[in-house]
Design a protein around this motif. Sequence first.
Motif, PDB file in Angstrom:
ATOM      1  N   ALA A 175       0.841  -1.220   0.000  1.00  0.00           N
ATOM      2  CA  ALA A 175       0.000   0.000   0.000  1.00  0.00           C
ATOM      3  C   ALA A 175       0.867   1.258   0.000  1.00  0.00           C
ATOM      4  CB  ALA A 175      -0.944  -0.010   1.199  1.00  0.00           C
ATOM      5  N   GLU A 176       2.044   1.195   0.617  1.00  0.00           N
ATOM      6  CA  GLU A 176       2.957   2.354   0.602  1.00  0.00           C
ATOM      7  C   GLU A 176       3.780   2.397  -0.681  1.00  0.00           C
ATOM      8  OE1 GLU A 176       4.069   0.816   4.504  1.00  0.00           O
ATOM      9  OE2 GLU A 176       1.917   0.906   4.116  1.00  0.00           O
ATOM     10  N   LYS A 177       4.199   1.232  -1.168  1.00  0.00           N
ATOM     11  CA  LYS A 177       5.111   1.207  -2.335  1.00  0.00           C
ATOM     12  C   LYS A 177       4.378   1.388  -3.668  1.00  0.00           C
ATOM     13  CE  LYS A 177       9.392  -0.833  -0.805  1.00  0.00           C
ATOM     14  NZ  LYS A 177       9.491  -2.015   0.058  1.00  0.00           N
ATOM     15  N   TYR A 178       3.180   0.827  -3.783  1.00  0.00           N
ATOM     16  CA  TYR A 178       2.451   0.895  -5.061  1.00  0.00           C
ATOM     17  C   TYR A 178       0.999   1.343  -4.833  1.00  0.00           C
ATOM     18  CZ  TYR A 178       6.279  -1.967  -7.015  1.00  0.00           C
ATOM     19  OH  TYR A 178       7.497  -2.449  -7.433  1.00  0.00           O
ATOM     20  N   PRO A 179       0.768   2.536  -4.231  1.00  0.00           N
ATOM     21  CA  PRO A 179      -0.614   2.918  -3.890  1.00  0.00           C
ATOM     22  C   PRO A 179      -1.550   2.959  -5.106  1.00  0.00           C
ATOM     23  CG  PRO A 179       0.916   4.778  -3.656  1.00  0.00           C
ATOM     24  CD  PRO A 179       1.747   3.561  -3.860  1.00  0.00           C
ATOM     25  N   GLU A 180      -0.976   3.231  -6.300  1.00  0.00           N
ATOM     26  CA  GLU A 180      -1.808   3.362  -7.506  1.00  0.00           C
ATOM     27  C   GLU A 180      -2.292   2.016  -8.030  1.00  0.00           C
ATOM     28  OE1 GLU A 180       1.436   3.561  -7.291  1.00  0.00           O
ATOM     29  OE2 GLU A 180       2.242   2.328  -8.928  1.00  0.00           O
ATOM     30  N   LYS A 181      -1.765   0.903  -7.481  1.00  0.00           N
ATOM     31  CA  LYS A 181      -2.124  -0.410  -8.035  1.00  0.00           C
ATOM     32  C   LYS A 181      -3.281  -1.100  -7.318  1.00  0.00           C
ATOM     33  CE  LYS A 181       1.072  -2.386 -10.797  1.00  0.00           C
ATOM     34  NZ  LYS A 181       1.854  -3.452 -11.239  1.00  0.00           N
ATOM     35  N   ALA A 182      -3.935  -0.401  -6.397  1.00  0.00           N
ATOM     36  CA  ALA A 182      -5.097  -1.007  -5.731  1.00  0.00           C
ATOM     37  C   ALA A 182      -6.236  -1.149  -6.742  1.00  0.00           C
ATOM     38  CB  ALA A 182      -5.542  -0.140  -4.565  1.00  0.00           C
ATOM     39  N   ARG A 183      -6.988  -2.242  -6.620  1.00  0.00           N
ATOM     40  CA  ARG A 183      -8.204  -2.376  -7.443  1.00  0.00           C
ATOM     41  C   ARG A 183      -9.337  -1.617  -6.762  1.00  0.00           C
ATOM     42  NH1 ARG A 183      -8.759  -8.358 -10.274  1.00  0.00           N
ATOM     43  NH2 ARG A 183      -6.647  -8.469 -11.125  1.00  0.00           N
ATOM     44  N   GLU A 184     -10.523  -1.633  -7.404  1.00  0.00           N
ATOM     45  CA  GLU A 184     -11.664  -0.865  -6.880  1.00  0.00           C
ATOM     46  C   GLU A 184     -12.053  -1.262  -5.464  1.00  0.00           C
ATOM     47  OE1 GLU A 184     -14.981  -0.937  -9.566  1.00  0.00           O
ATOM     48  OE2 GLU A 184     -14.055   0.547 -10.898  1.00  0.00           O
ATOM     49  N   ASP A 185     -11.815  -2.536  -5.122  1.00  0.00           N
ATOM     50  CA  ASP A 185     -12.154  -2.989  -3.766  1.00  0.00           C
ATOM     51  C   ASP A 185     -11.085  -2.597  -2.733  1.00  0.00           C
ATOM     52  OD1 ASP A 185     -10.075  -4.682  -4.390  1.00  0.00           O
ATOM     53  OD2 ASP A 185     -11.225  -6.545  -4.239  1.00  0.00           O
ATOM     54  N   GLY A 186     -10.084  -1.832  -3.181  1.00  0.00           N
ATOM     55  CA  GLY A 186      -9.048  -1.364  -2.257  1.00  0.00           C
ATOM     56  C   GLY A 186      -7.931  -2.373  -2.035  1.00  0.00           C
ATOM     57  N   LYS A 187      -8.048  -3.556  -2.664  1.00  0.00           N
ATOM     58  CA  LYS A 187      -7.038  -4.599  -2.449  1.00  0.00           C
ATOM     59  C   LYS A 187      -5.970  -4.612  -3.551  1.00  0.00           C
ATOM     60  CE  LYS A 187      -9.969  -7.559   0.299  1.00  0.00           C
ATOM     61  NZ  LYS A 187     -10.720  -8.790   0.416  1.00  0.00           N
ATOM     62  N   PHE A 188      -4.824  -5.159  -3.193  1.00  0.00           N
ATOM     63  CA  PHE A 188      -3.687  -5.242  -4.114  1.00  0.00           C
ATOM     64  C   PHE A 188      -3.460  -6.704  -4.451  1.00  0.00           C
ATOM     65  CE2 PHE A 188      -3.282  -1.510  -1.529  1.00  0.00           C
ATOM     66  CZ  PHE A 188      -2.770  -0.518  -2.355  1.00  0.00           C
ATOM     67  N   TYR A 189      -3.660  -7.072  -5.709  1.00  0.00           N
ATOM     68  CA  TYR A 189      -3.635  -8.492  -6.083  1.00  0.00           C
ATOM     69  C   TYR A 189      -2.268  -8.942  -6.582  1.00  0.00           C
ATOM     70  CZ  TYR A 189      -8.617  -8.646  -5.318  1.00  0.00           C
ATOM     71  OH  TYR A 189      -9.839  -8.610  -4.709  1.00  0.00           O
ATOM     72  N   VAL A 190      -1.836 -10.077  -6.112  1.00  0.00           N
ATOM     73  CA  VAL A 190      -0.556 -10.664  -6.536  1.00  0.00           C
ATOM     74  C   VAL A 190      -0.485 -10.698  -8.061  1.00  0.00           C
ATOM     75  CG1 VAL A 190       0.886 -12.768  -6.446  1.00  0.00           C
ATOM     76  CG2 VAL A 190      -0.472 -12.101  -4.438  1.00  0.00           C
ATOM     77  N   ILE A 191      -1.621 -11.031  -8.682  1.00  0.00           N
ATOM     78  CA  ILE A 191      -1.678 -11.249 -10.133  1.00  0.00           C
ATOM     79  C   ILE A 191      -1.478  -9.957 -10.947  1.00  0.00           C
ATOM     80  CG2 ILE A 191      -4.148 -10.930 -10.675  1.00  0.00           C
ATOM     81  CD1 ILE A 191      -3.954 -13.896 -11.798  1.00  0.00           C
TER      82      ILE A 191
END
Length: 337
Positions: A89-105
């Motif tokens: 969340a700190e390193k790649y904040p722009e990569k969250a999906r709409e649900d706020g989660k960051f997916y490995v994929i």
Amino acid sequence: MNKIIIIFATTLLFACNTKQKENNMIEQTNKIIIAHRGASGYLPEHTLQSKAMAYAMNADYLEQDLALSKDDVPIVIHDIHLETVTDVAEKYPEKAREDGKFYVIDFTFNELKTLSVFERFNPQTGKAVFPNRFSLKKSSFKLHSLQDEIEMIQGLNKSTGKNIGIYPEIKEPAFHRKEGKDISKIVIDILNNYGYKTKNDKCFLQCFDFEETKRIRFELKSNLKLIQLLEDDYTENDFEKISEYADGLGPWFGTIITGKNTKGELIITDFVEKAHNQQLLVHPYTFRADAFPEYFTDFDELLEAGLFKADFDGIFTDFTDKAVKFLEKKHLRMQVK
Ligand code: CA
């Protein structure tokens, strides 16, 4: 006089025999200890450090949960998203999906390797899930691939002469399929390349998804030992069908040891008997020394209940050392070979 000597000699002989028996009474047990996410009671889950520690503690098998990266590398991580064990969340904040989660994929393996891995925490509160475990965010561990972990385990098997196995889990195959990826095929090909092909190899492959476990056996034609993990979406009538493709079941132990009666005796269902009737092994999750139901007074009581009273064939535990010590106290040695 002679009679007294005979009695004395017999007593001495009996005493010696008993003593010798005590010393030699270390028996092999078929009950296996599976290091759940490594030595996760002591080091951040699924890190290579946590796996090396569990290896040194003499687990029979080390567990790998698997999710695919964007470039199809199976990553050893419990969730298909990253924010509960890393600083994504700190390193790649722009990569969250709409649900706020960051997916490995959504990340390549190289991007994933830039993240720091921590003790599991709640991203909402920032607090550690297990407050008495490894210090939160005061260290930097890294994510790694299934191949990295197999190479470490096989290297240790070579240097130590032990033969400790692997216990990979295919995570959320339906999600991966929706993203255009066949995680099971990718994982099975890697396992094949590293020599895990048959039921004689030290590998159990596990999955919660019934259709996928069946597909691994029949469509992908894997001959590995397969474990059907269970939540609460089954009945014991399903065991016969499951036994057509799987070698064992992985339920939560609390569905089998359900509590104590008014006399203080454990209430244990006939789950294990029914599974054994279908030749299915039973490997329940998760034995934690710092989190168990209040009807157990201590961790050894839980181990005794699971491994002996309920007759589980193996257990997933965050505390391999305590489970191994428990078996050693009973003069039982696990099958390390
Ligand atoms: Ca797992």
